[in-house]
Design a protein around this motif. Structure first.
Motif, PDB file in Angstrom:
ATOM      1  N   SER A 151       0.760  -1.213   0.089  1.00 14.08           N
ATOM      2  CA  SER A 151       0.072  -0.153  -0.075  1.00 14.08           C
ATOM      3  C   SER A 151       0.906   1.411  -0.058  1.00 14.08           C
ATOM      4  N   ARG A 152       1.828   1.447   0.892  1.00 10.90           N
ATOM      5  CA  ARG A 152       2.832   2.406   0.925  1.00 10.90           C
ATOM      6  C   ARG A 152       3.628   2.706  -0.390  1.00 10.90           C
ATOM      7  N   GLU A 189       1.229   4.273  -2.578  1.00 13.07           N
ATOM      8  CA  GLU A 189       0.959   5.676  -2.259  1.00 13.07           C
ATOM      9  C   GLU A 189       2.265   6.951  -2.470  1.00 13.07           C
ATOM     10  N   GLU A 190       3.337   6.140  -2.216  1.00 19.20           N
ATOM     11  CA  GLU A 190       4.718   6.983  -2.506  1.00 19.20           C
ATOM     12  C   GLU A 190       4.965   7.037  -3.878  1.00 19.20           C
ATOM     13  N   LYS A 191       4.140   6.240  -4.961  1.00 16.11           N
ATOM     14  CA  LYS A 191       4.376   5.981  -6.409  1.00 16.11           C
ATOM     15  C   LYS A 191       5.838   5.363  -6.626  1.00 16.11           C
TER      16      LYS A 191
END
Length: 214
Positions: free
Chosen positions: A200-201, A204-206
């Motif tokens: 997920s991170r 989110e951080e691409k």
């Protein structure tokens, strides 16, 4: 009369590291590592019997969460001083460990003399972070998103594909323990506790983009 030496325990899941560090530190005149443990549970049981002056704690121990363990020790045995001894040089890892109650933070790349100094200082009631860690803290969160090496990015992509550590190791021709180490480092760098949060991170951080297939 013999001079008192600061009684110290160490928890690190690499027995060879424990043995080498114990031998090196015990050559000092002020510190004595009396017990070493490769699991948090072993240390937990030992603390119930007798507490040391100082506890050296690795940030990544295989059988549990060192951050939670640190919080537990400081709450249960407030007189025990804790020094994190680790490879982790990421700002958010340092910050979280200090916030959890760690009294000192030293990188494994530091000389033994620096670790001995850290033990002496926290035993006297003074917080201690090595010069390298002070530099990390001074940069603070301005570092932005965690920067990954090419190998870390590749392993993260394979994790996002759902591959297990043995499968990743086979694909990259590396040892399973090496991949396990990289996975722990990715969890620490992205400030998450499990694989689901890691994926997920990463999105989110691409850091990675779907589809994940190479």
């Amino acid at each position: 009369m013999n001079k008192y030496r600061i009684d110290t325990y160490i928890v690190d899941d690499h027995a060879m590291f424990n043995e080498g560090l114990t031998d090196a530190v015990n050559r000092s005149e002020t510190v004595r590592i009396s017990h070493s443990f490769t699991t948090l549970e072993q240390c937990r049981s030992a603390l119930a019997e007798r507490c040391p002056d100082v506890l050296l704690l690795d940030v990544s121990v295989a059988d549990g969460d060192s951050l939670d363990f640190c919080k537990w020790v400081t709450a249960t045995y407030p007189k025990v001083r804790i020094v994190a001894v680790t490879i982790h040089d990421e700002y958010h890892v340092v910050r979280r460990m200090l916030e959890a109650g760690t009294h000192g933070y030293v990188l494994k790349s530091a000389p033994v003399s620096q670790l001995v100094e850290a033990i002496e200082q926290v035993w006297k009631g003074h917080p201690y972070v090595s010069p390298e860690v002070k530099a990390i803290l001074s940069r603070g969160s301005a570092q932005g998103s965690a920067r990954l090496t090419n190998t870390e990015q590749l392993i993260l992509r394979l994790i996002c594909q759902g591959l297990t550590n043995p499968a990743i190791a086979s694909r990259l021709h590396l040892g399973t323990e090496t991949i396990n180490w990289y996975r722990k480092r990715l969890l620490a760098k992205l400030d998450v506790k499990n694989t689901a949060q890691l994926v997920s991170r990463a999105l989110e951080e691409k850091i990675v983009y779907p589809p994940f297939e190479s």
